[in-house]
Write a protein that holds these residues in place. Structure first.
Motif, PDB file in Angstrom:
ATOM      1  N   ASP A  84     -10.268 -27.097 -29.919  1.00  0.00           N
ATOM      2  CA  ASP A  84     -11.451 -26.908 -30.744  1.00  0.00           C
ATOM      3  C   ASP A  84     -10.795 -27.784 -32.190  1.00  0.00           C
ATOM      4  OD1 ASP A  84      -9.892 -24.669 -32.574  1.00  0.00           O
ATOM      5  OD2 ASP A  84     -10.207 -23.720 -30.622  1.00  0.00           O
ATOM      6  N   PHE A  85     -11.481 -27.852 -32.981  1.00  0.00           N
ATOM      7  CA  PHE A  85     -11.348 -28.515 -34.248  1.00  0.00           C
ATOM      8  C   PHE A  85     -10.207 -27.886 -34.993  1.00  0.00           C
ATOM      9  CE2 PHE A  85     -12.114 -28.697 -38.872  1.00  0.00           C
ATOM     10  CZ  PHE A  85     -12.221 -30.176 -39.272  1.00  0.00           C
ATOM     11  N   LYS A  86     -10.300 -26.298 -35.134  1.00  0.00           N
ATOM     12  CA  LYS A  86      -9.215 -25.618 -36.012  1.00  0.00           C
ATOM     13  C   LYS A  86      -8.001 -25.730 -35.158  1.00  0.00           C
ATOM     14  CE  LYS A  86      -9.463 -20.974 -36.400  1.00  0.00           C
ATOM     15  NZ  LYS A  86      -9.629 -19.558 -36.831  1.00  0.00           N
ATOM     16  N   THR A  87      -7.970 -25.711 -34.038  1.00  0.00           N
ATOM     17  CA  THR A  87      -6.430 -25.860 -33.443  1.00  0.00           C
ATOM     18  C   THR A  87      -5.946 -27.290 -33.678  1.00  0.00           C
ATOM     19  OG1 THR A  87      -7.215 -24.440 -31.706  1.00  0.00           O
ATOM     20  CG2 THR A  87      -5.298 -26.022 -31.079  1.00  0.00           C
ATOM     21  N   LYS A  88      -6.864 -28.389 -33.596  1.00  0.00           N
ATOM     22  CA  LYS A  88      -6.523 -29.666 -33.995  1.00  0.00           C
ATOM     23  C   LYS A  88      -5.896 -29.706 -35.389  1.00  0.00           C
ATOM     24  CE  LYS A  88      -9.184 -31.951 -30.559  1.00  0.00           C
ATOM     25  NZ  LYS A  88     -10.131 -32.827 -30.227  1.00  0.00           N
ATOM     26  N   GLU A  89      -6.539 -29.072 -36.329  1.00  0.00           N
ATOM     27  CA  GLU A  89      -6.111 -28.967 -37.769  1.00  0.00           C
ATOM     28  C   GLU A  89      -4.676 -28.236 -37.959  1.00  0.00           C
ATOM     29  OE1 GLU A  89      -6.866 -30.268 -40.521  1.00  0.00           O
ATOM     30  OE2 GLU A  89      -8.108 -31.498 -39.466  1.00  0.00           O
ATOM     31  N   PHE A  90      -4.569 -27.070 -37.077  1.00  0.00           N
ATOM     32  CA  PHE A  90      -3.226 -26.304 -37.015  1.00  0.00           C
ATOM     33  C   PHE A  90      -2.131 -27.487 -36.659  1.00  0.00           C
ATOM     34  CE2 PHE A  90      -5.503 -22.250 -36.082  1.00  0.00           C
ATOM     35  CZ  PHE A  90      -5.581 -21.932 -37.585  1.00  0.00           C
ATOM     36  N   ILE A  91      -2.371 -28.046 -35.552  1.00  0.00           N
ATOM     37  CA  ILE A  91      -1.364 -28.949 -35.275  1.00  0.00           C
ATOM     38  C   ILE A  91      -1.034 -30.187 -36.288  1.00  0.00           C
ATOM     39  CG2 ILE A  91      -0.917 -30.999 -33.587  1.00  0.00           C
ATOM     40  CD1 ILE A  91      -2.716 -29.447 -31.613  1.00  0.00           C
ATOM     41  N   ALA A  92      -2.085 -30.661 -37.069  1.00  0.00           N
ATOM     42  CA  ALA A  92      -1.849 -31.538 -38.055  1.00  0.00           C
ATOM     43  C   ALA A  92      -1.206 -31.050 -38.970  1.00  0.00           C
ATOM     44  CB  ALA A  92      -3.371 -31.930 -38.674  1.00  0.00           C
ATOM     45  N   LEU A  93      -1.479 -30.009 -39.559  1.00  0.00           N
ATOM     46  CA  LEU A  93      -0.795 -29.043 -40.565  1.00  0.00           C
ATOM     47  C   LEU A  93       0.752 -28.980 -40.274  1.00  0.00           C
ATOM     48  CD1 LEU A  93      -0.493 -27.672 -43.282  1.00  0.00           C
ATOM     49  CD2 LEU A  93      -0.841 -25.242 -42.103  1.00  0.00           C
ATOM     50  N   GLY A  94       1.185 -28.511 -38.884  1.00  0.00           N
ATOM     51  CA  GLY A  94       2.418 -28.341 -38.604  1.00  0.00           C
ATOM     52  C   GLY A  94       3.024 -29.809 -38.693  1.00  0.00           C
ATOM     53  N   ILE A  95       2.413 -30.828 -38.470  1.00  0.00           N
ATOM     54  CA  ILE A  95       3.037 -32.168 -38.528  1.00  0.00           C
ATOM     55  C   ILE A  95       3.246 -32.564 -39.787  1.00  0.00           C
ATOM     56  CG2 ILE A  95       2.892 -34.622 -38.090  1.00  0.00           C
ATOM     57  CD1 ILE A  95       1.362 -33.780 -35.161  1.00  0.00           C
ATOM     58  N   ALA A  96       2.534 -32.068 -40.603  1.00  0.00           N
ATOM     59  CA  ALA A  96       2.502 -32.356 -42.185  1.00  0.00           C
ATOM     60  C   ALA A  96       3.493 -31.682 -42.870  1.00  0.00           C
ATOM     61  CB  ALA A  96       1.220 -32.074 -42.732  1.00  0.00           C
ATOM     62  N   VAL A  97       3.804 -30.557 -42.461  1.00  0.00           N
ATOM     63  CA  VAL A  97       4.877 -29.827 -42.619  1.00  0.00           C
ATOM     64  C   VAL A  97       6.276 -30.417 -42.329  1.00  0.00           C
ATOM     65  CG1 VAL A  97       6.246 -27.651 -42.616  1.00  0.00           C
ATOM     66  CG2 VAL A  97       3.984 -27.781 -43.088  1.00  0.00           C
ATOM     67  N   ALA A  98       6.578 -30.738 -41.206  1.00  0.00           N
ATOM     68  CA  ALA A  98       7.401 -31.261 -40.521  1.00  0.00           C
ATOM     69  C   ALA A  98       7.813 -32.824 -41.073  1.00  0.00           C
ATOM     70  CB  ALA A  98       7.302 -31.307 -38.785  1.00  0.00           C
ATOM     71  N   MET A  99       6.950 -33.454 -41.399  1.00  0.00           N
ATOM     72  CA  MET A  99       6.852 -34.895 -41.853  1.00  0.00           C
ATOM     73  C   MET A  99       7.126 -34.870 -43.435  1.00  0.00           C
ATOM     74  SD  MET A  99       7.018 -36.951 -39.370  1.00  0.00           S
ATOM     75  CE  MET A  99       6.960 -38.368 -40.324  1.00  0.00           C
ATOM     76  N   ARG A 100       6.845 -33.798 -44.114  1.00  0.00           N
ATOM     77  CA  ARG A 100       7.276 -33.438 -45.537  1.00  0.00           C
ATOM     78  C   ARG A 100       6.199 -34.306 -46.398  1.00  0.00           C
ATOM     79  NH1 ARG A 100      13.071 -34.728 -44.330  1.00  0.00           N
ATOM     80  NH2 ARG A 100      13.493 -33.147 -42.693  1.00  0.00           N
ATOM     81  N   CYS A 101       4.986 -33.932 -46.034  1.00  0.00           N
ATOM     82  CA  CYS A 101       3.948 -34.990 -46.619  1.00  0.00           C
ATOM     83  C   CYS A 101       3.033 -33.937 -47.313  1.00  0.00           C
ATOM     84  CB  CYS A 101       3.168 -35.594 -45.792  1.00  0.00           C
ATOM     85  SG  CYS A 101       1.538 -36.491 -46.576  1.00  0.00           S
ATOM     86  N   GLU A 102       3.495 -33.712 -48.728  1.00  0.00           N
ATOM     87  CA  GLU A 102       2.522 -32.771 -49.661  1.00  0.00           C
ATOM     88  C   GLU A 102       0.975 -33.101 -49.618  1.00  0.00           C
ATOM     89  OE1 GLU A 102       4.076 -31.884 -53.440  1.00  0.00           O
ATOM     90  OE2 GLU A 102       5.911 -31.240 -52.569  1.00  0.00           O
ATOM     91  N   ALA A 103       0.858 -34.438 -49.688  1.00  0.00           N
ATOM     92  CA  ALA A 103      -0.737 -34.984 -49.794  1.00  0.00           C
ATOM     93  C   ALA A 103      -1.481 -34.404 -48.229  1.00  0.00           C
ATOM     94  CB  ALA A 103      -0.785 -36.223 -49.957  1.00  0.00           C
TER      95      ALA A 103
END
Length: 112
Positions: free
Chosen positions: A42-61
Protein backbone atom coordinates in the motif's frame (compact mmCIF):
# COMPACT_ATOMS: atom_id res chain seq x y z
CA UNK A 1 15.49 26.69 10.26
CA UNK A 2 12.21 24.94 11.00
CA UNK A 3 11.11 21.87 9.08
CA UNK A 4 8.22 23.89 7.65
CA UNK A 5 10.76 26.38 6.28
CA UNK A 6 12.84 23.47 4.93
CA UNK A 7 9.70 22.12 3.21
CA UNK A 8 8.98 25.49 1.59
CA UNK A 9 12.62 25.88 0.49
CA UNK A 10 12.64 22.37 -0.97
CA UNK A 11 9.46 23.04 -2.93
CA UNK A 12 10.98 26.26 -4.26
CA UNK A 13 14.15 24.46 -5.31
CA UNK A 14 12.11 21.78 -7.07
CA UNK A 15 10.05 24.42 -8.91
CA UNK A 16 13.30 25.93 -10.19
CA UNK A 17 14.55 22.53 -11.28
CA UNK A 18 11.24 21.81 -13.02
CA UNK A 19 11.69 24.99 -15.07
CA UNK A 20 15.29 24.15 -15.98
CA UNK A 21 14.84 20.50 -16.93
CA UNK A 22 11.11 19.88 -17.39
CA UNK A 23 11.43 16.67 -19.43
CA UNK A 24 13.62 15.04 -16.78
CA UNK A 25 11.47 16.12 -13.85
CA UNK A 26 8.28 15.00 -15.64
CA UNK A 27 9.85 11.59 -16.31
CA UNK A 28 10.95 11.28 -12.68
CA UNK A 29 7.43 12.24 -11.56
CA UNK A 30 5.93 9.59 -13.84
CA UNK A 31 8.28 6.99 -12.35
CA UNK A 32 7.22 7.99 -8.84
CA UNK A 33 3.54 7.79 -9.75
CA UNK A 34 3.97 4.38 -11.34
CA UNK A 35 5.85 2.98 -8.35
CA UNK A 36 3.42 4.38 -5.79
CA UNK A 37 0.27 3.23 -7.61
CA UNK A 38 1.45 -0.20 -8.75
CA UNK A 39 2.50 -3.33 -6.93
CA UNK A 40 1.16 -5.10 -3.87
CA UNK A 41 2.32 -2.79 -1.06
CA UNK A 42 0.00 0.00 0.00
CA UNK A 43 0.94 3.65 -0.47
CA UNK A 44 1.74 4.32 3.20
CA UNK A 45 4.06 1.30 3.40
CA UNK A 46 5.92 2.53 0.34
CA UNK A 47 6.29 5.96 1.94
CA UNK A 48 7.66 4.31 5.11
CA UNK A 49 10.30 2.63 2.93
CA UNK A 50 11.08 5.94 1.24
CA UNK A 51 11.50 7.65 4.61
CA UNK A 52 13.87 4.89 5.77
CA UNK A 53 15.97 5.30 2.64
CA UNK A 54 15.93 9.10 3.02
CA UNK A 55 17.28 8.76 6.56
CA UNK A 56 19.91 6.19 5.55
CA UNK A 57 21.01 8.38 2.62
CA UNK A 58 21.05 11.48 4.88
CA UNK A 59 18.80 13.55 2.60
CA UNK A 60 17.02 16.22 4.64
CA UNK A 61 14.97 17.39 1.66
CA UNK A 62 13.76 13.81 1.12
CA UNK A 63 13.00 13.43 4.83
CA UNK A 64 10.79 16.52 4.90
CA UNK A 65 8.90 15.56 1.73
CA UNK A 66 8.24 11.99 2.89
CA UNK A 67 7.31 13.10 6.42
CA UNK A 68 4.78 15.53 4.95
CA UNK A 69 3.32 12.74 2.81
CA UNK A 70 3.17 10.38 5.79
CA UNK A 71 1.40 12.99 7.92
CA UNK A 72 -1.19 13.33 5.14
CA UNK A 73 -1.42 9.52 4.86
CA UNK A 74 -2.30 9.25 8.54
CA UNK A 75 0.93 7.75 9.85
CA UNK A 76 1.29 7.64 13.61
CA UNK A 77 4.25 8.59 15.75
CA UNK A 78 4.57 4.91 16.72
CA UNK A 79 4.72 3.79 13.09
CA UNK A 80 7.39 6.40 12.35
CA UNK A 81 9.29 5.13 15.39
CA UNK A 82 9.29 1.57 14.02
CA UNK A 83 10.53 2.76 10.63
CA UNK A 84 13.28 4.83 12.24
CA UNK A 85 14.33 1.94 14.51
CA UNK A 86 14.69 -0.37 11.52
CA UNK A 87 16.62 2.30 9.64
CA UNK A 88 19.02 2.72 12.57
CA UNK A 89 19.51 -1.04 12.76
CA UNK A 90 20.42 -1.14 9.07
CA UNK A 91 22.38 2.10 8.88
CA UNK A 92 24.12 2.43 12.25
CA UNK A 93 25.23 5.71 13.83
CA UNK A 94 24.74 8.05 10.86
CA UNK A 95 21.20 6.75 10.42
CA UNK A 96 20.57 7.31 14.12
CA UNK A 97 21.49 11.00 13.77
CA UNK A 98 19.20 11.46 10.76
CA UNK A 99 16.44 9.41 12.41
CA UNK A 100 16.40 12.04 15.16
CA UNK A 101 15.98 14.71 12.46
CA UNK A 102 13.16 12.72 10.81
CA UNK A 103 11.34 12.28 14.12
CA UNK A 104 11.62 16.00 14.85
CA UNK A 105 10.38 16.78 11.34
CA UNK A 106 7.39 14.43 11.58
CA UNK A 107 6.41 15.82 14.98
CA UNK A 108 6.63 19.42 13.77
CA UNK A 109 4.66 18.81 10.58
CA UNK A 110 2.00 16.70 12.31
CA UNK A 111 1.46 19.41 14.94
CA UNK A 112 0.21 21.48 12.09
Amino acid sequence: MSWSDKLNDTRGQLRGLNKSIPDTTRAFGALGKSVKEGGVLDFKTKEFIALGIAVAMRCEACIVLHCETLVKAGATKEEIGDVLAMTIQMGGGPSMMYAAKAQECFEELSAG
